[in-house]
Structures are given as structure tokens and as C-alpha cells.
Design a protein around this motif. Structure first.
Motif, mmCIF file in Angstrom:
data_model
loop_
_atom_site.group_PDB
_atom_site.id
_atom_site.type_symbol
_atom_site.label_atom_id
_atom_site.label_comp_id
_atom_site.label_asym_id
_atom_site.label_seq_id
_atom_site.Cartn_x
_atom_site.Cartn_y
_atom_site.Cartn_z
ATOM 1 N N GLY A 15 4.701 16.264 0.465
ATOM 2 C CA GLY A 15 4.798 15.354 -0.801
ATOM 3 C C GLY A 15 5.587 14.149 -0.673
ATOM 4 N N ARG B 132 -1.926 6.525 7.942
ATOM 5 C CA ARG B 132 -1.146 6.257 6.670
ATOM 6 C C ARG B 132 -0.525 4.925 6.420
ATOM 7 N NH1 ARG B 132 3.803 9.278 7.135
ATOM 8 N NH2 ARG B 132 3.246 9.166 9.330
ATOM 9 N N ALA C 275 1.374 10.503 -2.650
ATOM 10 C CA ALA C 275 0.360 10.862 -3.907
ATOM 11 C C ALA C 275 -0.972 10.203 -3.360
ATOM 12 C CB ALA C 275 0.856 9.976 -5.165
ATOM 13 N N LEU D 258 -2.618 10.721 -0.725
ATOM 14 C CA LEU D 258 -3.692 11.630 -0.349
ATOM 15 C C LEU D 258 -4.336 12.303 -1.499
ATOM 16 C CD1 LEU D 258 -1.261 13.537 2.351
ATOM 17 C CD2 LEU D 258 -2.883 11.564 2.755
ATOM 18 N N SER D 259 -4.117 12.481 -2.612
ATOM 19 C CA SER D 259 -4.531 13.022 -3.667
ATOM 20 C C SER D 259 -5.614 12.176 -4.240
ATOM 21 C CB SER D 259 -3.725 13.665 -4.749
ATOM 22 O OG SER D 259 -3.005 12.498 -5.417
ATOM 23 N N ALA D 260 -5.514 10.824 -4.204
ATOM 24 C CA ALA D 260 -6.369 9.987 -4.553
ATOM 25 C C ALA D 260 -7.455 9.667 -3.701
ATOM 26 C CB ALA D 260 -5.685 8.456 -4.813
ATOM 27 N N VAL E 162 -11.180 10.331 -1.968
ATOM 28 C CA VAL E 162 -12.116 11.020 -2.440
ATOM 29 C C VAL E 162 -13.395 11.421 -1.380
ATOM 30 C CG1 VAL E 162 -13.954 11.174 -4.026
ATOM 31 C CG2 VAL E 162 -11.897 10.206 -4.683
#
Length: 164
Positions: A105, A132, A158, A160-162, A164
Motif C-alpha cells: 500500500g 508502475r 491506490a 492498483l485498485s483502479a 480493471v
């Protein structure tokens, strides 16, 4: 590998991602010596692998510092030297933190690519993979090409959570 080469033919490039380390124990090396690395990689190249994509946390870290010092060849450099194959290096290109920070994170700030340029000029490896840094700054390549290094962006975990 020989069966894959036979199935795809001689003109289809086979690129194989290889890694010496594992995230559970960063001190482990699959091949702790150049001879063992040769014994592992050369049969793959002889069987038909065209390009070895050598993963490591930080592209600037030497694979065998006990042999060639802190500025020695990285994993891709040794793979190229030992097998003659084309190699791709990767690992924290353009960032100050490694991929494990992202999974924890944590973000990474933009970092100089000077060490990359120096290694490319020494012909240590043939290609570089960027991950990255591109996720954090989709204009990274054009900024590098134009010399706009001061406006490079870092990487926010963050992102990475975006995906899809």
C-alpha cells in the motif's frame, strides 16, 4: 520449450519471464552461482527461447555482487553474458521504491533514470520493461524522450485498485 518452439515455428518470438528471487524470502536465489544460472537458462535458450525477461526488484542491483561488486551485472546482464540471448531487465524503473512497497500500500516517488541509461550504454541488457512508472504517469515515455524529467510523477499504490 522445444515442443513450443516446434509448434510456433522459427519466426515466432518466444519470450520467457524468469526470476531468481521470491517475495517470501528476498535472499533466496534459484541459481546462487553463474555456473548454476547457466545450467538453468542455457537449456531454455537452446530449446528455443529467444528472449529472457529477467525480473528483479531493482534493475540496478547486481546479481552476483560477491563476484563483480556493487555495480556489477544485474540478472539480465548475467543471463545475456552466460547464454548469448537477448534480455529484458525490469525492476523499479523510474521509481525510488520497489514493487513490494506497492503491495504493502505504499507509493514510490519518481527517481532518476541515469543508472538505467548507464547500464543501457554498457550494453548490459537489450531492453527494459517499465511497469508502475507507466501506471503512475501515462506520459512517462514522452517525458523521458523529451528530457522533461522534473515533471515525472511517482506511483500511488491506490492505482492498483483502479485497474480493471
Amino acid at each position: 520449450m522445444a515442443a513450443i518452439r516446434k509448434a510456433v515455428g522459427p519466426d515466432f518470438p518466444i519470450i520467457m519471464r524468469v526470476s531468481q528471487w521470491k517475495q517470501q524470502d528476498l535472499t533466496v536465489r534459484l541459481a546462487p552461482t553463474p555456473k548454476e544460472m547457466t545450467d538453468w537458462l542455457l537449456p531454455l535458450v537452446e530449446a528455443g527461447v529467444d528472449v529472457l525477461h529477467c525480473s528483479q526488484r531493482r534493475f540496478w542491483e547486481p546479481e552476483f555482487p560477491e563476484l563483480d561488486g556493487e555495480n556489477g551485472l544485474n540478472c539480465a546482464g548475467w543471463a545475456k553474458k552466460l547464454t548469448g540471448a537477448t534480455t529484458i531487465s525490469v525492476g523499479s524503473v523510474g521509481l525510488d521504491g520497489d514493487v513490494l512497497n506497492a503491495f504493502a500500500g505504499k507509493g514510490s516517488k519518481a527517481a532518476s533514470v541515469q543508472r538505467l541509461v548507464e547500464r543501457m550504454e554498457r550494453d548490459e541488457f537489450d531492453l527494459i520493461a517499465v511497469g508502475r512508472a507507466l501506471l503512475g504517469d501515462p506520459h512517462w515515455v514522452s517525458k523521458i524522450q523529451s528530457g522533461d524529467h522534473k515533471n515525472l510523477k511517482g506511483f500511488d499504490a491506490a492505482a492498483l485498485s483502479a485497474l480493471v
